[in-house]
Design an enzyme around this catalytic site. Structure first.
Site, short mmCIF file in Angstrom:
data_model
loop_
_atom_site.label_atom_id
_atom_site.label_comp_id
_atom_site.label_asym_id
_atom_site.label_seq_id
_atom_site.Cartn_x
_atom_site.Cartn_y
_atom_site.Cartn_z
N ASP A 9 0.87 -1.18 0.00
CA ASP A 9 0.00 0.00 0.00
C ASP A 9 0.90 1.22 0.00
O ASP A 9 2.10 1.12 0.27
CB ASP A 9 -0.89 -0.02 1.26
CG ASP A 9 -1.80 1.20 1.32
OD1 ASP A 9 -2.35 1.58 0.27
OD2 ASP A 9 -1.95 1.79 2.41
N SER A 10 0.31 2.38 -0.26
CA SER A 10 1.07 3.63 -0.19
C SER A 10 1.52 3.91 1.24
O SER A 10 2.37 4.75 1.46
CB SER A 10 0.20 4.78 -0.70
OG SER A 10 -1.02 4.80 0.01
N CYS A 72 -3.79 -1.03 -2.04
CA CYS A 72 -4.09 0.38 -2.24
C CYS A 72 -5.11 0.56 -3.38
O CYS A 72 -4.89 0.08 -4.50
CB CYS A 72 -2.79 1.09 -2.62
SG CYS A 72 -2.95 2.83 -2.92
N GLU A 151 -5.32 9.41 9.29
CA GLU A 151 -3.90 9.32 9.64
C GLU A 151 -3.63 10.05 10.96
O GLU A 151 -2.80 9.65 11.76
CB GLU A 151 -3.03 9.96 8.54
CG GLU A 151 -2.99 9.19 7.25
CD GLU A 151 -1.93 8.09 7.22
OE1 GLU A 151 -0.90 8.24 7.88
OE2 GLU A 151 -2.17 7.08 6.54
N CYS A 183 -11.24 3.23 -0.58
CA CYS A 183 -9.95 3.71 -0.06
C CYS A 183 -9.61 2.89 1.17
O CYS A 183 -10.48 2.60 2.00
CB CYS A 183 -10.06 5.19 0.31
SG CYS A 183 -8.58 5.82 1.12
N HIS A 185 -8.31 3.65 3.85
CA HIS A 185 -8.48 4.31 5.15
C HIS A 185 -9.93 4.30 5.65
O HIS A 185 -10.16 4.56 6.83
CB HIS A 185 -7.99 5.75 5.07
CG HIS A 185 -6.51 5.88 4.99
ND1 HIS A 185 -5.76 5.22 4.04
CD2 HIS A 185 -5.62 6.57 5.75
CE1 HIS A 185 -4.49 5.52 4.21
NE2 HIS A 185 -4.38 6.34 5.25
N1 DGL Z 1 -3.96 3.87 0.08
C1 DGL Z 1 -4.64 4.93 -0.62
C2 DGL Z 1 -5.90 4.35 -1.29
O1 DGL Z 1 -6.44 3.35 -0.86
C3 DGL Z 1 -5.00 6.09 0.29
C4 DGL Z 1 -3.83 6.91 0.73
C5 DGL Z 1 -3.08 7.56 -0.42
O2 DGL Z 1 -3.58 8.53 -1.03
O3 DGL Z 1 -2.00 7.09 -0.73
O4 DGL Z 1 -6.35 4.90 -2.25
#
Ligand code: DGL
Length: 283
Positions: A9-10, A72, A151, A183, A185
């Protein structure tokens, strides 16, 4: 087969997918990479997200993984085909699994999708939904502020509630009956989102649906783990592991054990230009 499953993931958000994998596939060994040095991906260009996707996948390939999960949503939206053609192991993103579930659930055939700006702009959810059912109405809503609020740990906070209300307003006017949490999050603030959306709207969580699809993939290929006890979980990040442990605990719902910082810049230098060859395939 006890080779690990690779997940990236990012940043931290992909742990919401790990949480579901651990529930459904407790015997599997998991290796996770969170690109905490370069988060967020969701505000970046398609070109850069594709480059990051190849780099993150190359990092996990070192662990001899048997399958790659793009946790992600942003990377799944713009680079799933690229990674599927670049890697020899099976790859899944989080979009295909969640779309099938949404189509099964939505009676009105009016579906909302919330995600990062890059995910919504990519139209990846619309395309995936329409490839399965053409007469479904899909409404996308970018919600970039929610990522920072999560976050920050403001998961039960009035500011987060009001931000959700503001973002959902245009979607709710479209008389949708289903919202895809597009997403990583958003599962963390699912209750607040459900409160604001109202009880008649069903929320669909990509973590749960992805875990079910991964289980099926492992079954079909007969490569499930045969560990006697629970599998291992190893976490790597490209920056600040302490913060990862702290915030990650909130995502995973239990303590994250010692995420390890890797010198990602050095790894990329060592790997060299060959990582980027698939970009020339124009996928
Ligand atoms: N992990 C990203 C997503 O699910 C969210 C956070 C980001 O913008 O990197 O889209």
């Amino acid at each position: 087969m006890n080779k690990p499953i690779g997940i990236f993931d990012s940043g931290i958000g992909g742990l919401t997918v790990v949480k579901e994998l651990v529930k459904l596939l407790p015997k599997e060994n998991l290796v996770y990479f969170g690109d905490t040095a370069r988060i967020p991906y969701g505000t970046r260009s398609v070109k850069l997200i594709k480059q990051y996707a190849l780099e993150d996948a190359a990092f996990l390939e070192q662990f001899n993984i048997k399958i790659l999960i793009i946790a992600c949503n942003t990377v799944s939206a713009v680079a799933v085909d690229l990674l599927k053609s670049a890697l020899i192991i099976p790859v899944t993103g989080v979009i295909e699994p969640v779309v099938s579930a949404a189509l099964n659930i939505s009676k009105k055939k009016r579906i909302g999708v919330i995600g990062t700006t890059a995910t919504i702009n990519s139209q990846a959810y619309n395309k995936q939904i329409h490839s399965q059912e053409s007469d479904v109405l899909v409404y996308g809503q970018p919600c970039p502020l929610l990522i920072s609020l999560v976050e920050e740990g403001w998961v039960d906070d009035e500011i987060t509630r009001l931000t959700i209300r503001k973002y959902l307003e245009p979607l709710l006017q479209k008389e949708i009956d289903t919202i895809i949490l597009g997403c990583t999050h958003f599962p963390v603030i699912k209750e607040l989102i459900q409160d604001e959306a109202g009880p008649e709207i069903t929320l669909i969580d990509s973590g749960q649906e992805t875990a079910k699809v991964v289980k099926k993939m492992l079954d079909n290929m007969e490569i499930e783990a045969n560990n006697k006890s629970d599998g291992s979980f190893k976490c790597f990040v490209s920056d600040i592991p302490d913060k990862f442990d702290e915030v990650g605990t909130r995502f995973l719902g239990k303590p994250v054990i010692n995420a390890e910082r890797v010198d990602f810049d050095n790894f990329l230098i060592e790997k060299g230009e060959k990582i980027y060859t698939p970009l020339n395939l124009n996928v």
